[in-house]
Structure formats: C-alpha cells, structure tokens
Enzyme design. Structure first.
Site, PDB file in Angstrom:
ATOM      1  N   ASP A  31       0.825  -1.212   0.000  1.00 25.06           N
ATOM      2  CA  ASP A  31       0.000   0.000   0.000  1.00 25.06           C
ATOM      3  C   ASP A  31       0.860   1.264   0.000  1.00 25.06           C
ATOM      4  O   ASP A  31       1.905   1.318   0.659  1.00 25.06           O
ATOM      5  CB  ASP A  31      -0.890  -0.015   1.244  1.00 25.06           C
ATOM      6  CG  ASP A  31      -1.741   1.228   1.378  1.00 25.06           C
ATOM      7  OD1 ASP A  31      -2.639   1.418   0.553  1.00 25.06           O
ATOM      8  OD2 ASP A  31      -1.486   2.017   2.316  1.00 25.06           O
ATOM      9  N   GLU A  49       1.002  -0.640  -5.039  1.00 29.12           N
ATOM     10  CA  GLU A  49       0.081   0.470  -5.294  1.00 29.12           C
ATOM     11  C   GLU A  49       0.845   1.781  -5.277  1.00 29.12           C
ATOM     12  O   GLU A  49       1.441   2.158  -4.267  1.00 29.12           O
ATOM     13  CB  GLU A  49      -1.017   0.531  -4.229  1.00 29.12           C
ATOM     14  CG  GLU A  49      -2.023   1.642  -4.496  1.00 29.12           C
ATOM     15  CD  GLU A  49      -2.580   2.301  -3.234  1.00 29.12           C
ATOM     16  OE1 GLU A  49      -3.715   2.795  -3.282  1.00 29.12           O
ATOM     17  OE2 GLU A  49      -1.867   2.339  -2.214  1.00 29.12           O
TER      18      GLU A  49
END
EC number: 3.2.1.20
Length: 641
Positions: free
Chosen positions: A241, A310
């Site tokens: 993330d 990401e």
C-alpha cells in the site's frame, strides 16, 4: 500343427505391429494437453486477482461487520466463479480510524474479523480450493496506537528514530508552526504536534497514521520480519500500500506551489517532489523483491511469492518498479490504474486504445501487464462508466494480455450508494471535509456491503444495522438473482473467466485499433489456434461496425461472449454471412461489447490435430499390412523365431 503354426504367425505379426507402434509418434492427445498447460506461464501471470474488502464481504456472527469466517464461507463461490487468487484488504489489529490501514499490530488479526486460527483456516480452505491468498501490507505508516510509536514518542533508544520527527519553527508572531508546507493526502498539514515528545511527527494520511522512517535500518528489518511472519503462515504474496510515499527528503524543504488551488491545506496546493517517488523507494521495492525471491528459493515446494504495488505515479516510475535501467527487478505487478484515472464514461475509443498501448509500449520486455478496473478507493465501474458498460468493461479487463484485478462486486455490476447520510459516513477524508462537502471525497459509497441476495441486508448480515448501509438496489441487483436469470452480468463474467483458460488468451499476441471514435477492437492470435476478437462500443448510441479491414474473413465469426443487452448470443455464427450489405456489419448496443472467434485458416488447431492423428494411425496400419504381406509371401528373410 497347422493351427499352432498359424498362432505363431499371428503372434509374430502382433509383435511387429507393437514394435511399429512404439516407434511411431506419440498420440496427439498428449500433444494437445501439452499445448494447453505447459506454456511456461507462472501461476500469477494470467491470474484474475479478486480483491475482497473483508469488512463488507460477509458477516458470519451478526455484528454488522464482515469477518474472516464470512470470507471462508464464500470461498466456494470464488472457486465456482473461477477465481484462483484473492487479495484481502488489511486484516491486522487496528483502531480502525482508516479501517485497517492504521495498523497497531502487524502480527495479530483485528478482533472484529476473527482470530489467527480463523486466518489459518482461511488459508487452508483456500488452498484446498485452488485459491491463493495475497495480503494487503501497509508499510508507510502505522497507527499512533502501535507499540513502536508509543515507545518512539517516549524516546525509547531502540525506537527513538522509528518515525519521522522534526522540530517546529516560530512565525513572526512567535507562534509555533509545522516544519514546512507539506500537506496530508486527507487534507490539512502533514505534521502533528506531539506534546510528550515535544516535536512534530509526519503523517501523510490521517494524523492517527504516523509515517515510519525507512532511512532507519531497524525499521526495514522490522518490516522484513513482518513479511516473513505472514509468508510462514502460507500467503502467496503481498499488495504493498501507498508505496511511493515511503521516503521523504530528509532536509524537509518546502514543496513548490502547483497553482491548482489557493487553499494551502489542500493536497493539490503543492507539487509533491519531496514526499513522493523518491529514488530510495525503488531500492526498497528491489529489496522486498529479493526477500520474496529468496523465500521462494528456500521453500521451493510452494509457488512463486509475488509482490503487487500500489502507487499513483508517472508511467516511467512504474516501469522502473518492474525493472530498472540496470536490469534489477522489483515488483511483479506495479498496479496499472489507467482504467481508473485516465478514462471515464466520457472517453472515446481512441482514449482507451492509447491508454492500453502506452502501458504495453513502456513495459520492459519479459514482464507481465496488469489491468485494474476498480478498487475500494475509487467509484465502481457501473458508476464511472454507467451500468450499461459493465459487461463491456469486464470483457476488456478479462481478454487483455496479462493479469486482471477485480474488486468484489464488480462481477455483478454493483453501483456506488451515493446517498449515504452524513450521520452514517465513516470515511476519514469525508469526515474531515465536513457535512457540506463530504460527498465529494467520501469512499464509503464504493465500500457498501456485498449484495448476495434480496434477503435482509442483501444477505450480508443479520444485524439490525450494518457498519455501512446496504445499497437499496440490492432487492433487484444481487448475486442470487443473477445466478437464476437467463442473462446476467455475473454469467457474462463467469463465461469470460472460463474463456481465459484458452491458450490464445494465455499466450496469444495482441493488436488493437480504434475502428472509429466510438468503437475499438483488439485481437488475440496464436499460431494453430482460433483468433479471438473483442469489440467495444464506448458510446451511448447503437453502432454498426464493419470489420472487413480489421479481420480477413468477418463472415466466419462466432460469438463467444455477449452482454446482457446484446442482440447476439453465444454460438451465433451466421449473423454476418446473412448480412445483405456488401460490407458485413454487426450491431453493437450502447456501451456494449462482444467477444468473437474465427479460424485463422480453413482448419483450427484442434481439427488439424485430429486429422494428423488419423493419418498417423492409418500410416501405422498400412506399414503393418505391407510387412505382413512381405512376411507372408516370404519376400523377406527376417527370422522372428
């Protein structure tokens, strides 16, 4: 005596035929099997990764919150659909300020979701169903309730430098101010004063999410230990993330103004050249890739452990995540968000073609493309492109080369619930924006509970109140109804998953063209196999499409997959041959797509293989008969006794 002599001759003939058969080429069936399975593609390179947002997937205990037992109960649904890998949004212990992206213990399961035993059961059950588990890993920041942060705030020598701390500065009035003008992604200053420590700490997201200091080797070792912990639990990899936020310029300079807004607290106020995409990020990606590769090598009995990353970043930056100029590899799958960020319901066919081709052009040779159609942070496909586009967008996603990523519910065409009240809103950016503006930034609409049926709370939970309200359209838009319908988005999605098993979609070459401003088409071709063609109308009007210039024999097309609003059905093959026009045309409904097939030459691979097998068998029989005649008439002196 004659009978015995005849038996000897028969035995000799059988031995001769057996010898000839063993020397003949192997049966084509094995060749056919080899062509379909031994294609040197690793498990992840053609997978459909299905993102589960656990809090909204399935509630097993009636508290209104999805949990691990709920996920376990629905794993057979994923297997039935054809999903072989699922990515779980964060399940670690958390105060839930940002619903799992504020981790207070990386090695514990959030109590609302279950226990470590539940997680182990989940992995075991998924494995038994042929499904691999990917965990969402949140390394940029922790919760301010994490033990590391508490010890760092207290200046514990072992944790003193675990986070990004800085002194403030005094303005002209002698009032203490943050170290610089950096903003939080969630609005406001990225710095928060900590009274106990007597310094500011950096938080690029919510103030309850302090940024870790990855310039400290102890932090890197601690996060490596977390990854190894979960690898030992059986996960197949991680989705990293907010990757490009990991490092900041340690001199803490002000960022230059962007000119996009005059609001100094808006994230758009500055250009984030000192807080995003720093060169050190790439080194960390490569470090984690090495860790995963080393683990795979030491545990060769398991599958390749992978990394998905990401980062909303420039294309060149993302390509370096694949592999840098020196050939050092990083993320197997740097997420491609172009279908989310660069095209919309207003885009024309050229926009889609451009965004597809630019990824494939820039991607280093030997790597795998990926396509992300939706996630828990952005509006759903049916909301961004319109409900009529659902089937076409899934056709696009699932017939492109490489990896497809589906957010749970997109297979049904679930829609954002935009009418969530202020009182029911829980998303941190929305709460920060306030009652007047919360709808502009809230991510709650795309996170509403999964719509399993038309039962209470869409079959998600038996609770009197769910953590987010269920979209009222669940009464007609739900999985159970779509399974029972003659045509449905789910059935289209499932048929596309089945189609992906074909070698032409696993290994086939790719070419794409805009046929007009409203329609684009692409082909997947593989020698000796039928060609597949995907055609998509991105306009709000029906289009008549002439394929003469795109494929050689459009009259030979067969429909493989058609959307719910299509005038065609799978198996249709005479719709162009019977067309009265000199240039055969097909009709595409508004926002619709079609997947078609045609034979590259007069005979498909499967038919050619069958004919070859028949010819080979016939040749063996002919040779056997010839040898028998030679032997019978004593034209040979071969002694078989």
């Amino acid at each position: 005596m004659a009978a015995a002599h005849q038996l000897t001759r028969t035995t000799q003939l059988l031995l001769l035929c057996s010898l000839l058969w063993t020397q003949a080429p192997r049966p084509v069936m094995s060749s056919l099997l080899s062509a379909q399975t031994e294609d040197f593609i690793d498990w992840w390179q053609h997978a459909v990764f299905y993102q589960i947002y656990p809090r909204s997937f399935k509630d097993s205990n009636g508290d209104g919150i999805g949990d691990l037992q709920g996920v376990i109960s629905k794993l057979p649904y994923l297997a039935e659909t054809g999903i072989t890998a699922t990515w779980l949004s964060p399940i670690f212990q958390s105060p839930m300020v940002d619903f799992g992206y504020d981790v207070s213990d990386y090695k514990s399961i959030q109590t609302e979701y279950g226990t470590m035993a539940d997680f182990e059961q989940l992995v075991n059950t998924a494995t038994s169903l042929g499904i691999k588990i990917i965990l969402d890993f949140v390394p940029n920041h922790t919760s301010d309730k994490h033990e590391w942060f508490i010890k760092s705030a207290a200046r514990d020598p072992l944790y003193d430098n675990f986070y990004v701390w800085a002194d403030g500065k005094l303005d002209n009035q002698g009032v203490r101010q943050p170290p610089n003008n950096w903003q939080s992604v969630f609005y406001g200053s990225a710095w928060q004063w900590h009274e106990q420590r007597g310094q500011y700490y950096l938080h690029q997201f919510a103030k309850e999410q302090p940024d870790l200091n990855f310039r400290n080797p102890a932090v890197v070792r601690a996060m490596d230990d977390v990854l190894l912990f979960w690898l030992n639990k059986g996960v197949a990899g991680f989705r990293i993330d907010a990757l490009n936020h990991l490092f900041e310029d340690e001199t803490l300079p002000d960022e230059p103004l962007s000119g996009k807004t005059t609001d100094p607290l808006s994230y758009d106020y500055t250009k984030h050249i000192y807080t995003k995409d720093l060169p050190e990020v790439l080194s960390m990606v490569q470090h984690w890739r090495q860790l995963l590769d080393d683990y795979t090598a030491k545990h060769s009995e398991g599958a390749t452990r992978i990394m998905m990353t990401e980062a909303y970043a420039d294309l060149q930056v993302l390509m370096d995540y694949y592999e840098d100029a020196g050939g050092v590899r990083g993320s197997q799958l740097p997420f491609n968000f172009h279908f989310i960020t660069d095209v919309s319901g207003d885009s024309d066919a050229r926009d889609f073609v451009y965004n597809i081709e630019k990824w494939l052009i820039y991607m280093p040779r030997g790597h795998t493309a990926n396509w992300v159609m939706g996630n828990h942070d952005k509006p759903r496909v049916a909301t961004r492109f319109g409900p009529a586009s659902v089937d076409a967008m899934n056709m696009l996603l699932l017939t492109l080369p490489g990896v497809a990523v589906t957010y749970n519910g997109e297979e049904l065409g679930m829609q954002d619930y935009d009418e969530i009240s202020w009182e029911d809103t829980v998303d941190p950016p929305a709460r920060i924006a306030g009652k007047l503006d919360y709808k502009k930034v809230s991510r709650d609409p795309e996170r509403t509970p999964f719509q399993w049926s038309n039962a209470t709370n869409a079959g998600f939970s038996t609770a009197a109140k769910t953590w987010l309200p269920v979209n009222p359209n669940y009464l007609v838009l739900n999985l159970e109804a779509q399974k029972q319908a003659v045509k449905s988005h789910y059935k289209v999605y499932k048929s596309l998953i089945e189609l992906r098993k074909l070698p032409v979609l696993r290994r086939g070459r790719f070419s794409i063209e805009p046929l007009s401003r409203t329609v684009f088409a692409f082909k997947r071709t593989l020698k000796d196999y039928d060609t597949l063609v995907t055609i998509i109308n991105v306009s709000a009007k029906e289009q008549l499409v002439n394929l003469t210039d795109f494929i050689n024999r459009p009259q030979k097309l067969v429909v493989e997959v058609a959307g719910v609003d299509s005038v065609y059905a799978p198996g249709d093959s005479s719709f162009l041959a019977n067309n009265r026009s000199d240039k055969p045309q097909l009709r595409l409904a508004p926002r619709a797509g079609l997947v078609l097939s045609y034979e590259q030459s007069g005979m498909s691979k499967q038919r050619r293989l069958l004919v070859k097998q028949i010819i080979k068998s016939f040749n063996v029989v002919l040779v056997a008969l010839l040898m028998y005649n030679l032997w019978r008439h004593k034209w040979t002196k071969v002694n078989f006794n």
